[in-house]
Design an enzyme around this catalytic site. Structure first.
Site, mmCIF file in Angstrom:
data_model
loop_
_atom_site.group_PDB
_atom_site.id
_atom_site.type_symbol
_atom_site.label_atom_id
_atom_site.label_comp_id
_atom_site.label_asym_id
_atom_site.label_seq_id
_atom_site.Cartn_x
_atom_site.Cartn_y
_atom_site.Cartn_z
ATOM 1 N N GLU A 40 90.015 33.645 8.808
ATOM 2 C CA GLU A 40 89.270 34.733 9.442
ATOM 3 C C GLU A 40 90.017 36.065 9.295
ATOM 4 O O GLU A 40 89.404 37.110 9.047
ATOM 5 C CB GLU A 40 89.020 34.376 10.922
ATOM 6 C CG GLU A 40 88.351 35.439 11.766
ATOM 7 C CD GLU A 40 86.977 35.879 11.282
ATOM 8 O OE1 GLU A 40 86.426 35.264 10.369
ATOM 9 O OE2 GLU A 40 86.475 36.886 11.817
ATOM 10 N N HIS A 71 101.483 24.391 -3.187
ATOM 11 C CA HIS A 71 100.673 23.725 -4.205
ATOM 12 C C HIS A 71 99.948 24.734 -5.091
ATOM 13 O O HIS A 71 98.961 24.395 -5.720
ATOM 14 C CB HIS A 71 99.673 22.779 -3.543
ATOM 15 C CG HIS A 71 100.336 21.705 -2.735
ATOM 16 N ND1 HIS A 71 101.010 20.649 -3.315
ATOM 17 C CD2 HIS A 71 100.495 21.561 -1.393
ATOM 18 C CE1 HIS A 71 101.523 19.880 -2.365
ATOM 19 N NE2 HIS A 71 101.231 20.424 -1.188
ATOM 20 N N LYS A 112 74.660 43.069 8.017
ATOM 21 C CA LYS A 112 75.024 42.410 9.272
ATOM 22 C C LYS A 112 74.353 41.057 9.395
ATOM 23 O O LYS A 112 74.928 40.110 9.895
ATOM 24 C CB LYS A 112 74.637 43.310 10.451
ATOM 25 C CG LYS A 112 74.992 42.749 11.809
ATOM 26 C CD LYS A 112 76.500 42.644 11.983
ATOM 27 C CE LYS A 112 76.905 42.001 13.287
ATOM 28 N NZ LYS A 112 78.301 41.511 13.221
ATOM 29 N N LYS A 136 88.412 39.284 7.451
ATOM 30 C CA LYS A 136 88.264 40.606 8.099
ATOM 31 C C LYS A 136 88.868 41.682 7.213
ATOM 32 O O LYS A 136 88.283 42.736 7.013
ATOM 33 C CB LYS A 136 88.978 40.642 9.464
ATOM 34 C CG LYS A 136 88.321 39.982 10.634
ATOM 35 C CD LYS A 136 87.020 40.581 11.103
ATOM 36 C CE LYS A 136 85.850 40.048 10.353
ATOM 37 N NZ LYS A 136 85.186 38.879 10.839
ATOM 38 N N CYS A 189 67.867 44.405 5.203
ATOM 39 C CA CYS A 189 66.761 45.368 5.304
ATOM 40 C C CYS A 189 66.251 45.482 6.741
ATOM 41 O O CYS A 189 66.305 44.517 7.495
ATOM 42 C CB CYS A 189 65.593 44.924 4.459
ATOM 43 S SG CYS A 189 66.004 44.541 2.765
ATOM 44 N N ASN A 238 60.820 42.891 4.169
ATOM 45 C CA ASN A 238 62.124 42.222 4.125
ATOM 46 C C ASN A 238 61.904 40.831 3.573
ATOM 47 O O ASN A 238 60.911 40.187 3.928
ATOM 48 C CB ASN A 238 62.712 42.076 5.529
ATOM 49 C CG ASN A 238 63.060 43.392 6.157
ATOM 50 O OD1 ASN A 238 63.068 44.424 5.497
ATOM 51 N ND2 ASN A 238 63.337 43.368 7.461
ATOM 52 N N GLY A 239 62.827 40.332 2.764
ATOM 53 C CA GLY A 239 62.672 38.981 2.225
ATOM 54 C C GLY A 239 62.512 39.021 0.717
ATOM 55 O O GLY A 239 62.772 40.045 0.077
ATOM 56 N N GLU A 262 86.760 42.274 3.839
ATOM 57 C CA GLU A 262 85.403 42.834 3.904
ATOM 58 C C GLU A 262 85.379 44.305 4.309
ATOM 59 O O GLU A 262 84.454 45.014 3.920
ATOM 60 C CB GLU A 262 84.484 41.991 4.792
ATOM 61 C CG GLU A 262 84.831 41.954 6.248
ATOM 62 C CD GLU A 262 83.921 41.000 7.032
ATOM 63 O OE1 GLU A 262 82.808 40.719 6.572
ATOM 64 O OE2 GLU A 262 84.336 40.556 8.108
ATOM 65 N N TRP A 270 68.023 46.916 1.421
ATOM 66 C CA TRP A 270 69.281 46.388 0.878
ATOM 67 C C TRP A 270 68.882 45.705 -0.420
ATOM 68 O O TRP A 270 68.156 44.707 -0.415
ATOM 69 C CB TRP A 270 69.884 45.404 1.868
ATOM 70 C CG TRP A 270 71.267 44.935 1.556
ATOM 71 C CD1 TRP A 270 72.436 45.596 1.804
ATOM 72 C CD2 TRP A 270 71.633 43.685 0.969
ATOM 73 N NE1 TRP A 270 73.492 44.832 1.401
ATOM 74 C CE2 TRP A 270 73.029 43.661 0.885
ATOM 75 C CE3 TRP A 270 70.918 42.594 0.505
ATOM 76 C CZ2 TRP A 270 73.736 42.584 0.366
ATOM 77 C CZ3 TRP A 270 71.610 41.522 -0.028
ATOM 78 C CH2 TRP A 270 73.010 41.524 -0.090
ATOM 79 N N ARG A 306 73.028 47.277 9.995
ATOM 80 C CA ARG A 306 72.697 46.035 9.306
ATOM 81 C C ARG A 306 73.025 46.103 7.820
ATOM 82 O O ARG A 306 73.030 45.076 7.142
ATOM 83 C CB ARG A 306 71.214 45.719 9.494
ATOM 84 C CG ARG A 306 70.823 45.547 10.945
ATOM 85 C CD ARG A 306 69.342 45.373 11.066
ATOM 86 N NE ARG A 306 68.935 44.149 10.410
ATOM 87 C CZ ARG A 306 68.788 42.987 11.019
ATOM 88 N NH1 ARG A 306 69.022 42.898 12.308
ATOM 89 N NH2 ARG A 306 68.403 41.920 10.360
#
Ligand code: F6R
Length: 608
Positions: A481, A504, A603, A485, A2, A100-101, A488, A74, A27
């Site tokens: 990584e 395995h 973000k 990438k 947010c 926000n929160g 996402e 968000w 964000r």
């Protein structure tokens, strides 16, 4: 996550607020809204979806006024729709709040307020704040906000306006970043400096438990007992060009291409070539203190956690100090063995990730010294850590972290050099590492110059439904990584594994439909990896290999090869990451994804 923007001053607020929201788009959000003091009262306009929809509504029905607050939401409590979008307004329509929160005792407060006759319209926890502030209001907005916040449990960054105590914004923070921007006879409130950078570079960061009261004549920072707090004014050295795309199709691509420069910036002034070591002014530790730690714990989330894994490998190899890497979200709720003889390194691009911040505070509570490896100057982790290393990668706007990752690895290597040279690392090895570090930006440029090859590869694989990424040693975190990438931004399912673990379990997945990316440069474990490649090929998997030289062992065994320049093992993860970033980027673009703002992602994750 947010975003909050607020404005008080002589100018018409709406365009400034919308511009600020757009700067925060990166964000991640799913609805947006503004509340403006229009002279007659508080006028609220909000809409689900993109800011452009809000902008169109405001163009059709302009709202005039010079004080206002705005928000990108968000969703956490309730779906992303118009009703749940912020601002939320009190029952009597005089107070508007953006938040926000998460208000953890929202259910209890809601029941109490409903009992007193308040009507709730949304599913959000924020609406509780709007009604609670109305309940506490007695003519003075800051007193009402203080009174309300005393009853609230949870985290918040809020901005509040009232048509009764008008031309004023009250903003408060606990656990969610907030700052006041100081312009010429005008003031801003924002959750992220990008929102206001076009208008001022002078900011005051709020700390937890602080409140800003901002009007046309100035600002005051007080605590929740209304006692004035003296704060330092910080100057932001990012410029506007850095938060714009500058001719690139996406921020992510721009940021991938910036890496030769950002890595120079991370290293600038810190390498002592002759002594084979690094100079790190921000550690706030004497050499003796640095030598006294028994162990190191590194904690982080997501991509930053991947850089931590590379750091663990480096530090243990070159300094022989035991290192443990922990997901911050797990660390904070365990009973970790951390004490005053532990150095806790906290890695965060944003410096605001809620879990990472909580893990750092937990480590501090247990007596550990904390070092932040952070990008955003003045962020909460940077301010609360005992010392640290800024990575100086510049603003990272693309949600998928790229340049921050490679700079984090380099910052960890600088730290390793410093500690290693205080311990057993020889001057000659130190010098060799530094020489390789100097070559790195040019080598990355060579890879970037061949981005068309990766784009062609992306064309070939853009329809895959799954991907495996395999690496060993320093390049196992690179496999993780690379997979992160890809998943996402392209939404292709991808997994990273240590290559030898494949047999395995994951080997069962391999058939002619499964692309397998091997990070296979010529390093100390190359021969082992070559056998793993054979195992995949024997099962008809399609092999893409990131290599660094012509290898006989790979002849006829790989379907596609991308060769990166040779360097020392320690630096291979940096070079090998770049083609994987490009591969993820081009596949995502070809699949039509919104690369800079992938679905469901934010973000900066400032909630648990
Ligand atoms: C992935 C990504 C995230 C972040 C994670 C931690 O591309 O960006 O996984 O790495 O959310 O964020 P910071 O580093 O800001 O603490």
């Amino acid at each position: 996550m947010c975003g909050i923007v607020g404005y008080v001053g002589p100018r018409v607020a709406t365009p400034l607020l919308v511009e600020g929201l757009k700067r925060l788009e990166y964000r991640g959000y799913d609805s947006a809204g503004v509340a403006i003091m229009n002279g007659a009262g508080v006028e609220t306009v909000k809409e689900a979806g993109k800011i452009s929809r809000l902008e169109a509504m405001l163009a059709a029905n302009p709202v005039h006024g010079t004080t206002g607050i705005a928000h990108t939401r968000w969703a956490t409590h309730g779906p992303p729709n118009q009703v749940n979008a912020h601002p939320h307004v009190s029952d009597d329509g005089t107070i508007a709040v953006v938040h926000n929160g998460i208000i953890e005792n929202a259910t209890v407060l809601k029941k109490m307020l409903e009992g007193r006759g308040y009507t709730f319209r949304s599913d959000t926890d924020t609406e509780v704040l709007a009604h609670l502030i109305e309940e506490c209001f007695d003519g003075n907005l800051e007193d009402a906000v203080i009174e309300a916040l005393r009853q609230v449990e949870g985290t918040y960054g809020i901005a509040v306006v009232s048509s009764v105590d008008a031309h004023k914004i009250v903003a408060a923070r606990k656990g969610s970043p907030l700052l006041v921007g100081l312009g010429d006879d005008e003031y801003f409130v924002a959750s992220d400096v990008s929102a206001i950078l076009a208008h001022t570079r002078k900011v005051v960061y709020l700390d937890d438990g602080e409140m800003a009261v901002v009007d046309r004549n100035g600002y005051r920072i007080v605590d929740l007992n209304a006692m004035e707090v003296q704060k330092k004014v910080s100057r932001i050295d990012w410029d506007l060009g850095q938060i714009e795309r500058g001719g690139f199709a996406h921020f992510m691509l721009k940021e991938i291409f910036e890496q030769p420069q950002t890595l120079e910036n991370t290293m600038r002034g810190r390498l002592l070539d002759d002594d084979g070591t690094a100079k790190l002014g921000g550690l706030n530790l004497t050499d003796d203190e640095l030598l006294a730690f028994d162990n190191i714990v590194i904690t982080a989330c997501g991509t930053s956690w991947h850089s931590a894994l590379i750091g663990e490998h480096m530090i243990e190899e070159l300094t022989r100090v035991p290192v443990e890497v922990e997901y911050a979200s797990e660390f904070r709720y365990r009973n970790p063995i951390v004490n005053e003889r532990t150095l806790c390194i906290v890695i965060s691009q944003s410096g605001e990730t809620a879990d990472t911040l909580a893990a750092m505070r937990e480590a501090k509570r247990r007596g550990a010294r904390t070092l932040g490896i952070v990008n955003v100057v003045g962020s909460t982790i940077a301010r609360e850590a005992d010392g640290g290393i800024y990575i100086h990668a510049g603003p990272e706007i693309g949600v998928a972290s790229t340049k921050a990752f490679t700079s984090q690895v380099i910052a960890l290597l600088l730290f390793t050099l410093k500690l290693g040279r205080l311990r057993d690392l020889s001057i000659l090895t130190g010098r060799e590492i530094i020489e390789a570090m100097h070559r790195l930006p040019g080598q990355i440029q060579q890879i970037l110059d061949r981005s068309a090859e990766i784009e062609a590869l992306a064309e070939e694989f853009k329809r895959a439904s799954n991907f495996l990424y395999l690496g060993r040693g320093y390049n196992f975190p690179v496999a993780l990584e690379g997979a992160l990438k890809l998943k996402e931004i392209s939404y292709i399912h991808a997994e990273g594994y240590p290559a030898a673990e494949m047999k395995h379990g994951p080997i069962a997945l391999i058939d002619e439909m499964m692309p397998v990316v091997f990070i296979a440069p010529h390093d100390s474990v190359f021969d082992k990896l070559a056998s793993n490649i054979q195992e995949v090929k024997a099962r008809k998997g399609r092999v893409i290999a990131i290599t660094s030289r012509d290898e006989e062992a790979l002849a006829g065994k790989v379907d596609y090869e991308f060769r990166i320049p040779e360097t020392i093992d320690l630096l291979m993860p940096v070079l090998a990451s770049v083609p994987l970033q490009l591969l993820a980027y081009y596949i995502a673009v070809k699949r039509g994804s919104n690369v800079d703002q992938p679905r469901n992602l934010a973000k900066s994750v400032t909630v648990e």
